[in-house]
Write a protein that holds these residues in place. Structure first.
Motif, PDB file in Angstrom:
ATOM      1  N   ALA A  87      18.869  75.032  82.494  1.00  0.00           N
ATOM      2  CA  ALA A  87      19.514  75.818  81.439  1.00  0.00           C
ATOM      3  C   ALA A  87      19.094  75.311  80.064  1.00  0.00           C
ATOM      4  O   ALA A  87      18.854  76.074  79.122  1.00  0.00           O
ATOM      5  N   ALA A  88      19.001  73.984  79.989  1.00  0.00           N
ATOM      6  CA  ALA A  88      18.587  73.392  78.707  1.00  0.00           C
ATOM      7  C   ALA A  88      17.175  73.818  78.361  1.00  0.00           C
ATOM      8  O   ALA A  88      16.845  74.134  77.214  1.00  0.00           O
ATOM      9  N   ALA A 144      23.044  67.146  76.029  1.00  0.00           N
ATOM     10  CA  ALA A 144      23.881  67.989  76.888  1.00  0.00           C
ATOM     11  C   ALA A 144      23.552  67.765  78.354  1.00  0.00           C
ATOM     12  O   ALA A 144      24.433  67.671  79.218  1.00  0.00           O
ATOM     13  N   LEU A 150      19.952  69.366  73.299  1.00  0.00           N
ATOM     14  CA  LEU A 150      19.940  69.787  74.705  1.00  0.00           C
ATOM     15  C   LEU A 150      19.832  68.587  75.635  1.00  0.00           C
ATOM     16  O   LEU A 150      20.445  68.530  76.703  1.00  0.00           O
ATOM     17  N   SER A 201      26.803  68.369  80.794  1.00  0.00           N
ATOM     18  CA  SER A 201      27.415  69.632  80.403  1.00  0.00           C
ATOM     19  C   SER A 201      26.444  70.799  80.553  1.00  0.00           C
ATOM     20  O   SER A 201      26.810  71.950  80.371  1.00  0.00           O
ATOM     21  N   GLN A 202      25.220  70.473  80.780  1.00  0.00           N
ATOM     22  CA  GLN A 202      24.243  71.547  80.939  1.00  0.00           C
ATOM     23  C   GLN A 202      23.198  71.096  81.946  1.00  0.00           C
ATOM     24  O   GLN A 202      22.818  69.913  81.974  1.00  0.00           O
TER      25      GLN A 202
END
Ligand SMILES: Nc1ncnc2c1ncn2[C@@H]1O[C@H](COP(=O)(O)OP(=O)(O)OP(=O)(O)O)[C@@H](O)[C@H]1O
Length: 939
Positions: free
Chosen positions: A711-712, A701, A698, A706-707
């Motif tokens: 959200a992670a 990410a 995560l 990308s995240q």
């Protein structure tokens, strides 16, 4: 009634002064007598050699001692060593001594001259006359060489006979045999003057040979050692005349058969055996036997023995020292004195008629003896296997133990010094030289049944040790070495036990005491391999009747089928009713009680010595019993005592087996518990690893954009909840009483008292725990540092301060523990909380400690998705079921440290605290943007 002069018997003194021969000069290079009288050669029992020796006799050390093979004849007074089950696991060569008698007038009259000379204590030379006044000298070396002037008392000591007798008292088989041409002095050496000894007026004299002197030593030694062992002595006396066996103690018993028994070897059924509790009785046996021997006159010897005689003394020695490994288990020593008939040349003896037949039989059996000696010598010197023709004569059958068997053997080769007998002398010396190469494997002998009981008792002891070991290991959570190590250590304990290698030599798997013996196979369960503890676990004897029978029949590992037993011993249907069995429940379920009761019962049973009336004729079974082994063709109905003893033994075996089985089962359960603990630890740490991987994923990410951090974070929370956040069915809810079977991660054992359910509940009995309030919104007392990693009073280094992310603020809820049962991933929040608490108190140390502890908790509990007090964890439900099988393990497991079992499988994670703190810190930065990861962001 025979009444030897007791004073002389007690002291070994003989009435006639003993002269010292001029040739008895001490040898150079003799080994000094150790201060304790022991010797270190590979010859048996350590002991002084001078007991019972005439005060006036020579102090010359025994040549056998000089060679390091036998004792010493020194008169140094030393303390008796204890009777000990010294086991001669090594092969031990037959000892050979040569005795040259004086030249007799009748030999001189025939033109004989002295051609045999003892050149040293261990060498002898023979001058062989050649043609035309030439001569050739031949030299021989033996363990001891005794010249014509060596007196009878010296013979005993110079040949190391006292040491052999001491070995017999310690449970060895011992043989002394005299070999040589007719008239060379065999009977004189072994017995003395038999015609005198056999007479009613005999009182003992200077000519007494080895046998009479030996029994004096034997009884004196037994008396000295009576505190160490209980001795029971019996004797038999036979002769082999014209290939027939005659009982010299029972003239009605003629032509007795020689039989083979897997346990007994060759034996003579029906041979009378007389219990000799006193030396008087033994002397009477000797006198009777000598009186009944076949003798005859011929040209070379007016009192020539026409038979081979074997006098056997059985010594049962039951150790009385409770600390002895074989305490209470009788050792069965045997001493055989063999006086062979002499080889005869018909042209010299001029035998005819009956004597001719005797001579033929004598020569025939001596020829077979020679073949056996030659085959054994060849086998042992070349290391090849060869057929040994023991069965070719009765003599060699009965000498099987002594020649290449399990006995300590001494051969005394007797020679005439005369030139007229030089051929026979060379022949004798040649045989003696070959005999030196024969290797025996002396071993302490035990009654197989008694040995089996002793081994079972020892098995229980080992099981007990294993049991307490396993209990301790479970209590400590598996921090002791795992099964393989433990198995090895118990295996070592087994092999270290003296009895384990006794009875058949270290490598003799035919011994009932050898770990590889079928006795063990039948008495041990099949879990040895699984447990890593060889031979642990016994099944009930009652359920193994058939195997026990086969075990018994193969007790001595013989390939020859033993005679059938008169009745199936193990069949309860055939046996009379047995007394009630002693079980744990009957004596209060105390295993100590069981053990003590068993030992007590055993002592009563097996310490009872064999008792027989002086005129009793032994049944074959009684012979076996006397020798501590079973026999065949037994009329048990006629022998209630034997039956009773047999029953007792059977009962004891069953009891021992019961105890063994119980302990083995308990050990199985403990082993299972230990294994489960290891498994649990591994799973918890696996979970941490998985979540860490998720975190990194995560994080990557987020860094790659990308995240979003939020959200992670949510994904991480979800992962945590998904992996282990589910409350367990057996986990106590907040406010409930902690269950003894509730399982919590060992990793949570880091909490402070009063707040860590794992620490607190560990002290509570299952099901009786205090209400579990820890973590229910209460703040742990972070000022207490009582984790195993930081014991009270120990200096705690503050961890690296965890900085609050710039601009971050604490959420009000973050000052509280999460609500009980909440499945959250509050690691970041909690870390922040801890740091804030510590900081606000201005106590950096406190803050650091608290941070460390709390981050640990965050890492361990939160990453597994469980609030620790809620008992939520990641274990599989099925484990609860297997855990129920070992309730003892439950309380202990709460104290476990997640260390060794895991370390056995993977490298230890020492920096785990730091790493987890970092991870938690990183968790805390989620949502704060990549600015907090400048390095990563930039990179
Ligand atoms: N070392 C010795 N000192 C004195 N006399 C001895 C000695 N050895 C043997 N004798 C005497 O020699 C004679 C023969 O001895 P003995 O009977 O012991 O011989 P043996 O080898 O047993 O003969 P056989 O095989 O015919 O029985 C006996 O009278 C014995 O007393």
């Amino acid at each position: 009634m025979f009444a030897p002069p007791m004073s002389s018997i007690a002291t070994g003194m003989v009435p006639t002064p003993i002269s010292r021969g001029s040739s008895l000069t001490p040898l150079d290079g003799l080994r000094p007598v150790p201060a304790d009288g022991s010797f270190t050669g590979n010859c048996m029992i350590q002991t002084p050699a001078n007991r019972g020796r005439p005060a006036s006799s020579s102090t010359r050390p025994s040549p056998l001692a000089a060679s390091g093979r036998m004792g010493t004849a020194s008169s140094t007074s030393v303390a008796l060593p204890p009777v000990q089950a010294t086991n001669l696991s090594e092969a031990d060569n037959i000892k050979v001594a040569v005795r040259v008698r004086p030249l007799f007038p009748h030999e001189t009259e025939r033109g004989g001259t002295t051609v045999v000379q003892v050149s040293s204590n261990t060498t002898i030379k023979v001058v062989v006359p050649g043609p035309a006044g030439t001569s050739m000298q031949r030299d021989f070396a033996f363990h001891a060489c005794l010249g014509p002037d060596v007196n009878q008392a010296d013979v005993l000591h110079l040949c190391g006979v006292p040491q052999l007798l001491d070995a017999a008292l310690a449970g060895y088989n011992v043989t002394v045999f005299a070999y040589g041409q007719t008239g060379s002095g065999k009977t004189y050496t072994m017995s003395g003057r038999e015609e005198v000894i056999g007479s009613d007026s005999y009182l003992g004299d200077a000519h007494d040979g080895i046998i009479t002197r030996a029994i004096q030593h034997l009884f004196a030694a037994a008396e000295t050692r009576k505190a160490e062992a209980k001795f029971a002595v019996a004797a038999s006396y036979l002769e082999i005349y014209n290939e027939g066996i005659y009982d010299l103690l029972n003239l009605k018993a003629k032509n007795l058969p020689v039989k083979w028994d897997a346990a007994l070897g060759f034996f003579v059924p029906g041979l009378k055996q007389v219990t000799c509790n006193k030396i008087d009785t033994m002397m009477e046996v000797i006198r009777t036997g000598m009186k009944h021997r076949h003798v005859g006159s011929h040209e070379l010897n007016i009192e020539s023995s026409r038979s081979h005689s074997i006098m056997t003394i059985f010594v049962h020695a039951t150790p009385l020292d409770p600390s002895a490994a074989d305490f209470g288990t009788p050792r069965i020593g045997k001493i055989s004195f063999v006086d062979l008939a002499g080889s005869e040349r018909l042209k010299d003896t001029k035998s005819e008629g009956v004597m001719l037949k005797e001579t033929a039989n004598i020569n025939k059996s001596l020829f077979v003896l020679g073949k056996v000696i030659a085959a054994l010598a060849e086998r042992d010197s070349s290391g090849t296997s060869a057929h040994i023709p023991y069965r070719d004569s009765k003599l060699t059958k009965l000498l099987m133990d002594s020649l290449g068997g399990n006995a300590l053997a001494l051969m005394i080769a007797c020679c005439s010094p005369a030139s007229t007998a030089v051929e026979e002398t060379l022949s004798t010396l040649s045989y003696a030289t070959r005999a030196k190469n024969i290797q025996n494997r002396p071993t302490v002998q035990y009654d197989p049944k008694e040995a089996q009981i002793a081994n079972l008792r020892r098995e229980i002891e080992l099981l007990r040790q294993e049991n307490s070991y396993l209990r301790e290991q479970v209590r400590l959570g598996g921090s002791l070495p795992l099964g393989a190590d433990m198995g090895a250590s118990f295996q070592a304990a087994r092999s270290a036990w003296p009895l384990s290698s006794a009875g058949g030599g270290s490598g003799d798997t035919s011994s009932p005491l050898h770990p590889a013996h079928p006795v063990w196979a039948s008495l041990t369960s099949t879990d040895a391999a699984a447990s890593g503890v060889a031979g642990v676990g016994a099944a009930s004897i009652g359920s193994r009747d058939s195997s026990r029978d086969s075990t018994r029949d193969s007790s001595f590992g013989s390939s020859v089928a033993s005679p059938p037993m008169p009745f199936p011993i193990s069949s309860a249907a055939v046996l009379p009713p047995q007394p009630p069995r002693l079980t744990a429940s009957r004596i209060g379920a105390s295993s100590d009680g069981v053990r003590n009761a068993l030992i007590g019962a055993t002592a009563v049973t097996h310490l009872e010595p064999l008792r027989m009336s002086a005129d009793a004729t032994l049944t074959p079974h009684a012979v076996g019993a006397a020798r501590g082994r079973r026999s065949s063709h037994t009329d048990f109905g006629a022998d209630d005592d034997l039956m009773r003893r047999l029953m007792d033994t059977q009962n004891l075996l069953a009891r021992f087996s019961e105890e063994n089985g119980r302990l083995a089962k308990e050990n199985d359960r403990l082993r299972a518990g230990r294994q489960l603990l290891s498994q649990e630890h591994g799973e918890v740490l696996d979970e941490i690893e998985t979540l860490r991987g998720k975190l990194i994923q995560l994080e990557t990410a987020v860094l790659s954009g990308s995240q979003t951090p939020n959200a992670a974070k949510a994904a991480l929370q979800s992962a945590i909840a998904g992996s282990g956040g589910r409350p367990r069915a057996d986990s106590p809810a907040c406010g409930e009483t902690g269950s003894g079977t509730g399982v919590r991660s060992p990793l949570v054992n880091q909490n402070s008292s009063g707040h860590s359910s794992s620490a607190q509940d560990a002290e509570l009995p299952p099901g009786a725990g205090a209400p579990n309030t820890a973590g229910c919104g209460q703040q742990p007392p972070y000022d207490q540092v009582d984790s195993p990693y930081h014991p009270p009073g120990s200096a705690v280094q503050p961890p690296t301060p965890v900085p609050l992310p710039p601009g971050s603020t604490l959420h009000p809820q973050q000052t509280q523990n999460p609500p009980c049962g909440a499945v959250t991933a509050p690691g970041a929040a909690n870390v922040a909380n801890v740091v804030a608490v510590g900081s606000s108190s201005g106590n950096a140390n406190e803050a650091g400690v608290a941070a460390r502890r709390w981050t640990y908790r965050a890492s361990s509990t939160n990453q597994t998705g469980a609030h620790k007090t809620a008992g939520a964890n990641v274990r599989k439900p099925c484990e609860g079921a297997s855990r129920a099988a070992y309730p003892e393990a439950a309380p202990a497991r709460r104290n476990v440290q997640p260390v060794l079992p895991y370390q056995h499988q993977r490298p230890p994670p020492p920096p785990r605290g730091l790493r987890l703190m970092q991870l938690s810190n990183e968790l805390g930065t989620f949502g704060k943007g990549p600015a907090h990861y400048p390095a990563h962001a930039n990179g």
